[in-house]
Design a protein around this motif. Structure first.
Motif, PDB file in Angstrom:
ATOM      1  N   UNK A 135       5.521  16.903   2.388  1.00  0.00           N
ATOM      2  CA  UNK A 135       4.890  15.667   1.922  1.00  0.00           C
ATOM      3  C   UNK A 135       5.215  14.525   2.872  1.00  0.00           C
ATOM      4  N   UNK A 136       4.207  13.681   3.115  1.00  0.00           N
ATOM      5  CA  UNK A 136       4.401  12.445   3.866  1.00  0.00           C
ATOM      6  C   UNK A 136       4.117  11.264   2.938  1.00  0.00           C
ATOM      7  N   UNK A 137       5.010  10.299   2.943  1.00  0.00           N
ATOM      8  CA  UNK A 137       4.854   9.060   2.189  1.00  0.00           C
ATOM      9  C   UNK A 137       4.763   7.916   3.191  1.00  0.00           C
ATOM     10  N   UNK A 138       3.689   7.133   3.111  1.00  0.00           N
ATOM     11  CA  UNK A 138       3.509   5.974   3.985  1.00  0.00           C
ATOM     12  C   UNK A 138       3.332   4.757   3.082  1.00  0.00           C
ATOM     13  N   UNK A 139       4.253   3.816   3.195  1.00  0.00           N
ATOM     14  CA  UNK A 139       4.180   2.597   2.396  1.00  0.00           C
ATOM     15  C   UNK A 139       4.233   1.386   3.322  1.00  0.00           C
ATOM     16  N   UNK A 140       3.671   0.269   2.835  1.00  0.00           N
ATOM     17  CA  UNK A 140       3.649  -0.965   3.626  1.00  0.00           C
ATOM     18  C   UNK A 140       4.140  -2.130   2.782  1.00  0.00           C
ATOM     19  N   UNK A 141       4.871  -3.028   3.458  1.00  0.00           N
ATOM     20  CA  UNK A 141       5.473  -4.188   2.830  1.00  0.00           C
ATOM     21  C   UNK A 141       5.252  -5.404   3.722  1.00  0.00           C
ATOM     22  N   UNK A 168       0.851  -1.197   0.000  1.00  0.00           N
ATOM     23  CA  UNK A 168       0.000   0.000   0.000  1.00  0.00           C
ATOM     24  C   UNK A 168       0.878   1.235   0.000  1.00  0.00           C
ATOM     25  N   UNK A 169       0.296   2.311  -0.528  1.00  0.00           N
ATOM     26  CA  UNK A 169       0.995   3.588  -0.578  1.00  0.00           C
ATOM     27  C   UNK A 169      -0.013   4.690  -0.288  1.00  0.00           C
ATOM     28  N   UNK A 170       0.397   5.609   0.550  1.00  0.00           N
ATOM     29  CA  UNK A 170      -0.410   6.793   0.853  1.00  0.00           C
ATOM     30  C   UNK A 170       0.525   7.994   0.800  1.00  0.00           C
ATOM     31  N   UNK A 171       0.078   9.027   0.102  1.00  0.00           N
ATOM     32  CA  UNK A 171       0.865  10.247  -0.014  1.00  0.00           C
ATOM     33  C   UNK A 171      -0.017  11.401   0.447  1.00  0.00           C
ATOM     34  N   UNK A 172       0.466  12.162   1.415  1.00  0.00           N
ATOM     35  CA  UNK A 172      -0.298  13.296   1.928  1.00  0.00           C
ATOM     36  C   UNK A 172       0.536  14.555   1.923  1.00  0.00           C
TER      37      UNK A 172
END
Length: 95
Positions: free
Chosen positions: A53-59, A37-41
């Motif tokens: 900018x905040x980048x939140x990724x999941x692996x 998943x990827x979320x960019x705020x």
């Protein structure tokens, strides 16, 4: 699950510059198999200590995070960020 969070402060904090970089980050979605998943705020407070900018990724695993780090699509992002980034901070944790 591994969560990877990166905050970016850009050299040019104009709305156009921020949006262009958001699109570069979002462009990874669906192109890297290991990226669950990827979320960019973008920052809404605009305080002196805010990052743009905040980048939140999941692996699924550290191996997947490591594969992401060297993936050609991620390398394109790294090249873009090298040009536009003033500063960045990150944190990685098990979730």
């Amino acid at each position: 699950m591994i969560t990877h969070i990166v905050l970016f402060k850009l050299k040019d904090g104009s709305p156009e510059s921020v949006e262009r970089t958001v699109q570069v980050l979002k462009n990874m979605e669906g192109k890297i198999d290991e990226l669950r998943s990827i979320e960019v705020g973008t920052d809404i407070l605009h305080s002196e200590r805010s990052y743009h900018i905040a980048l939140v990724t999941k692996f699924d695993s550290m191996d997947d995070l490591n594969a992401y780090q060297v993936h050609p699509e991620h390398k394109k992002v790294i090249a873009h960020m090298a040009e536009v980034r003033e500063a960045s901070v990150s944190v990685d944790y098990e979730s």
